[in-house]
Design a protein around this motif. Structure first.
Motif, PDB file in Angstrom:
ATOM      1  N   ALA A   1      -6.511   7.704  10.887  1.00  0.00           N
ATOM      2  CA  ALA A   1      -5.419   6.930  10.092  1.00  0.00           C
ATOM      3  C   ALA A   1      -5.212   7.875   9.104  1.00  0.00           C
ATOM      4  O   ALA A   1      -5.585   8.793   8.489  1.00  0.00           O
ATOM      5  CB  ALA A   1      -6.103   5.738   9.811  1.00  0.00           C
ATOM      6  N   LEU A   2      -3.972   7.583   8.395  1.00  0.00           N
ATOM      7  CA  LEU A   2      -3.389   8.377   7.398  1.00  0.00           C
ATOM      8  C   LEU A   2      -4.270   7.833   6.125  1.00  0.00           C
ATOM      9  O   LEU A   2      -4.493   6.577   5.943  1.00  0.00           O
ATOM     10  CB  LEU A   2      -1.938   8.018   7.312  1.00  0.00           C
ATOM     11  N   PRO A   3      -4.453   8.656   5.308  1.00  0.00           N
ATOM     12  CA  PRO A   3      -5.016   8.177   3.871  1.00  0.00           C
ATOM     13  C   PRO A   3      -3.956   7.277   3.046  1.00  0.00           C
ATOM     14  O   PRO A   3      -2.855   7.581   3.133  1.00  0.00           O
ATOM     15  CB  PRO A   3      -5.293   9.558   3.355  1.00  0.00           C
ATOM     16  N   GLY A   4      -4.531   6.422   2.256  1.00  0.00           N
ATOM     17  CA  GLY A   4      -3.744   5.517   1.660  1.00  0.00           C
ATOM     18  C   GLY A   4      -4.613   4.489   0.855  1.00  0.00           C
ATOM     19  O   GLY A   4      -5.796   4.228   0.890  1.00  0.00           O
ATOM     20  N   GLY A   5      -3.811   3.613   0.151  1.00  0.00           N
ATOM     21  CA  GLY A   5      -4.617   2.434  -0.364  1.00  0.00           C
ATOM     22  C   GLY A   5      -3.697   1.652  -1.216  1.00  0.00           C
ATOM     23  O   GLY A   5      -2.491   1.644  -1.182  1.00  0.00           O
ATOM     24  N   PHE A   6      -4.083   0.553  -1.656  1.00  0.00           N
ATOM     25  CA  PHE A   6      -3.379  -0.582  -2.346  1.00  0.00           C
ATOM     26  C   PHE A   6      -2.940   0.069  -3.613  1.00  0.00           C
ATOM     27  O   PHE A   6      -3.321   0.842  -4.271  1.00  0.00           O
ATOM     28  CB  PHE A   6      -4.278  -1.660  -2.487  1.00  0.00           C
TER      29      PHE A   6
ATOM     30  N   MET B   1      -7.112   5.816   3.479  1.00  0.00           N
ATOM     31  CA  MET B   1      -7.425   4.559   4.491  1.00  0.00           C
ATOM     32  C   MET B   1      -6.956   3.230   3.925  1.00  0.00           C
ATOM     33  O   MET B   1      -6.303   3.253   3.054  1.00  0.00           O
ATOM     34  CB  MET B   1      -9.026   4.510   4.386  1.00  0.00           C
ATOM     35  N   TYR B   2      -6.875   2.472   4.787  1.00  0.00           N
ATOM     36  CA  TYR B   2      -6.176   1.257   4.850  1.00  0.00           C
ATOM     37  C   TYR B   2      -7.018   0.263   3.736  1.00  0.00           C
ATOM     38  O   TYR B   2      -6.478   0.127   2.695  1.00  0.00           O
ATOM     39  CB  TYR B   2      -5.781   0.566   6.211  1.00  0.00           C
ATOM     40  N   PRO B   3      -8.128  -0.273   4.233  1.00  0.00           N
ATOM     41  CA  PRO B   3      -8.983  -1.080   3.417  1.00  0.00           C
ATOM     42  C   PRO B   3      -9.680  -0.130   2.306  1.00  0.00           C
ATOM     43  O   PRO B   3     -10.359   0.827   2.715  1.00  0.00           O
ATOM     44  CB  PRO B   3      -9.900  -1.831   4.428  1.00  0.00           C
ATOM     45  N   CYS B   4      -9.249  -0.422   1.050  1.00  0.00           N
ATOM     46  CA  CYS B   4     -10.052   0.465   0.063  1.00  0.00           C
ATOM     47  C   CYS B   4     -11.046  -0.042  -0.381  1.00  0.00           C
ATOM     48  O   CYS B   4     -11.072  -1.292  -1.161  1.00  0.00           O
ATOM     49  CB  CYS B   4      -8.948   0.722  -1.032  1.00  0.00           C
TER      50      CYS B   4
ATOM     51  N   THR C   1       0.819  -1.133  -0.076  1.00  0.00           N
ATOM     52  CA  THR C   1      -0.099   0.002   0.055  1.00  0.00           C
ATOM     53  C   THR C   1       0.907   1.297   0.249  1.00  0.00           C
ATOM     54  O   THR C   1       2.208   1.179   0.229  1.00  0.00           O
ATOM     55  CB  THR C   1      -0.997  -0.006   1.342  1.00  0.00           C
ATOM     56  N   VAL C   2       0.505   2.298  -0.114  1.00  0.00           N
ATOM     57  CA  VAL C   2       0.776   3.724  -0.173  1.00  0.00           C
ATOM     58  C   VAL C   2       0.046   4.386   0.904  1.00  0.00           C
ATOM     59  O   VAL C   2      -1.045   4.295   1.164  1.00  0.00           O
ATOM     60  CB  VAL C   2       1.079   4.463  -1.302  1.00  0.00           C
ATOM     61  N   ASP C   3       0.834   5.056   2.023  1.00  0.00           N
ATOM     62  CA  ASP C   3       0.160   5.674   2.781  1.00  0.00           C
ATOM     63  C   ASP C   3       0.444   7.203   2.633  1.00  0.00           C
ATOM     64  O   ASP C   3       1.704   7.721   2.305  1.00  0.00           O
ATOM     65  CB  ASP C   3       0.566   5.462   4.545  1.00  0.00           C
ATOM     66  N   LEU C   4      -0.276   8.126   2.785  1.00  0.00           N
ATOM     67  CA  LEU C   4       0.127   9.623   2.347  1.00  0.00           C
ATOM     68  C   LEU C   4       0.148  10.422   3.707  1.00  0.00           C
ATOM     69  O   LEU C   4      -0.704  10.280   4.660  1.00  0.00           O
ATOM     70  CB  LEU C   4      -1.090  10.224   1.618  1.00  0.00           C
ATOM     71  N   LEU C   5       1.066  11.267   3.787  1.00  0.00           N
ATOM     72  CA  LEU C   5       1.232  12.143   4.976  1.00  0.00           C
ATOM     73  C   LEU C   5       1.087  13.685   4.276  1.00  0.00           C
ATOM     74  O   LEU C   5       1.966  14.239   3.585  1.00  0.00           O
ATOM     75  CB  LEU C   5       2.419  11.985   5.431  1.00  0.00           C
TER      76      LEU C   5
END
Lengths: 318, 318
Positions: free
Chosen positions: A52-57, B1-4, A22-26
DNA sequence: AAAATAGTGTCTTTTAGACAATATGCG
DNA sequence: CGCATATTGTCTAAAAGACACTATTTT
């Protein structure tokens, strides 16, 4: 070596385990004279109602950085790869996600004039949270996101001194005073965050206590029903109060506007102009704000990537 | 977010693609007054006979850093997590490995007194290659490893100035002159490498030309049959010529020992002693080398992680 | 004019660098 | 002693910082 004890050209699946990536965004921003980080509130287990930090696969056939830009657009409505985005670090401890093995590449963004945060479409809330509030109010962060955030804050603090990164928090054209204020704010807030993180951070693992619903909602939310609207990023200068009075913390910042070591305007001016190629004059002048004063020259950022000499924070008067 | 866009607690495999995750190692050392990087020679396609960074797959249930330490031990014979190891950056472009999607987390190591490089057990050669030779002699590096190396060299060059990293290339107890020599060597060699990389690096993608067997073997190899022997890392000082005359390049370095900007001994002494907590005196004195001279004090490194003020390279005399 | 902010000048203190001088071992 | 290297001293140049002063706008 690359293939480890493999002699044929392609691997068989027994040779290595599968990971999710995944990538997590700051996403950092300076809004209303406060350094903020974009957080979303989870609506699913694990860590339901935590921040949580935004992000996704990362998609198949997608580069890591492309994935980060894509997520940034999805989460903030930023189009066209504007602003600053760089890789921070990768987090892949075995137990960091209770469900499965996830390796997460964290990306660091510095943005100006962000539109209101958008939920990703699901019932999800997002907010630009002042970072100084995160250690104090013991906002719960999911997974190992508190550690990631602390790493990012340290990086931000260091990097504004020897790169033009601070200009990314300013509009396209800005005055030296705006830039100076950005430095003041970032140095003040990162210092406070890190001081708070040091004590508050009992170094328990990522999944420490059960999540508390009450403390997980200390802010006022702006639930946004519409799907991602791509606000384009051009607004006049001095848009200095978009979120004003919206978060419950803004007033707090004002009250705490007690003395912190601000930079000397005259010396700062010389410092930044001395670095060749840092600021490009536009010839234009800003219109003085409501309170009057001499109009300032407007600059854009040059194409330099290292400031020498660096811009340094003012020493605390011993 | 984690689970997308996932609402249940665990993921189904259709929600995300599978990746292989590896660690790549950048093992730097200063041997025979030369900054070197540990490279192995591939004996398999793709990039057969090209040089590559050592590394391998991350195991299931293994932390990234643990994997890096494990690989470091396997490749260098270093036991017990001595020396410096830190994460550099993650490389995960879609096409970087022609066989499959691989995300590689690069780790950066600075080691002193490395044993002779060991093959991983397979028919594999390893060598501590002087970095200045890599752009010049157009040594082929597999995958995107040239890019990774350049990133690492830049990081090394920056990091010795504001952290005690340079001490990691010295023995446990060292003199200020040894440390100064380490700075001289690293600044000289990294500058030369980066200058060479800038021109030589036609920015073609990772898999540029077909590999040339001849130029891929410009050095003399030490094929090592035995499996990893764990040399423990304690030797007397002044072990200043382990690989001497072994690589075909050593003499070259001597000849090129024309003037480069060395640090002033007196000023360097003051600089490092001025940083509080950088160097800890041991009370002991070194025995002067063969050429005579006053014995120097021996120091160990303190537990500081930031040098302020930083140690700076000498400006090139304009 | 008074207030407010931008930008410049000047003096002082601190730091960096060149390089001479002294210290301490060796043959 | 004479050589080599370590360590300290001294002088000079450059940089950083404090702060007063001038400039240009609004009310």
């Amino acid at each position: 070596m690359y293939p480890c004890s493999v002699t044929n050209t392609s691997y068989s699946s027994s040779d290595y385990p599968d990971f999710a990536v995944t990538v997590d965004l700051l996403v950092f921003s300076v809004i209303n004279k406060t350094l903020r980080i974009l957080l979303i509130q989870r609506d699913e287990d694990p860590f339901r109602y935590s921040w949580a930090l935004p992000g996704g696969f990362v998609h198949e056939e997608e580069n890591l950085e492309s994935a980060a830009w894509r997520e940034l657009a999805e989460e903030t409505g930023i189009a066209n790869k504007v602003g600053h985005l760089e890789q921070l670090r990768t987090y892949g401890d075995a137990g960091r996600d209770p469900r499965m093995r996830v390796v997460s590449v964290a990306y660091f963004a510095a943005e100006y004039d962000l539109p209101e945060p958008q939920g990703g479409g699901d019932a999800k809330y997002a907010e630009h949270v002042p970072i100084v509030e995160i250690p104090n109010k013991s906002i719960k962060l999911a997974f190992d996101h508190r550690k990631i955030l602390t790493d990012a804050v340290e990086r931000l603090r260091n990097k504004i001194s020897y790169t033009p990164l601070a200009t990314q928090f300013c509009p396209e054209e800005f005055t030296i005073a705006q830039l100076r204020s950005t430095y003041d704010i970032i140095w003040r807030d990162t210092e406070k965050y890190l001081a708070g993180a040091k004590e508050h951070d009992d170094l328990r693992g990522p999944a420490s206590k059960p999540f508390e619903l009450k403390s997980a909602r200390p802010h006022s939310f702006q639930p946004v029903a519409a799907p991602v609207a791509l606000h384009l990023v051009t607004q006049p200068l001095k848009s200095e109060a978009p979120l004003a009075e919206k978060t419950s913390l803004s007033y707090l910042m004002q009250n705490e506007e007690t003395s912190y070591a601000k930079l000397d305007p005259g010396n700062f001016q010389r410092s930044v102009l001395q670095v060749d190629g840092f600021l490009e004059p536009t010839g234009k002048k800003s219109s003085p704000s409501t309170s009057g004063g001499r109009p300032a020259e407007l600059f854009t950022v040059g194409n330099l990537d290292q400031l020498s000499p660096p811009i340094r924070p003012k020493k605390p008067s011993k």
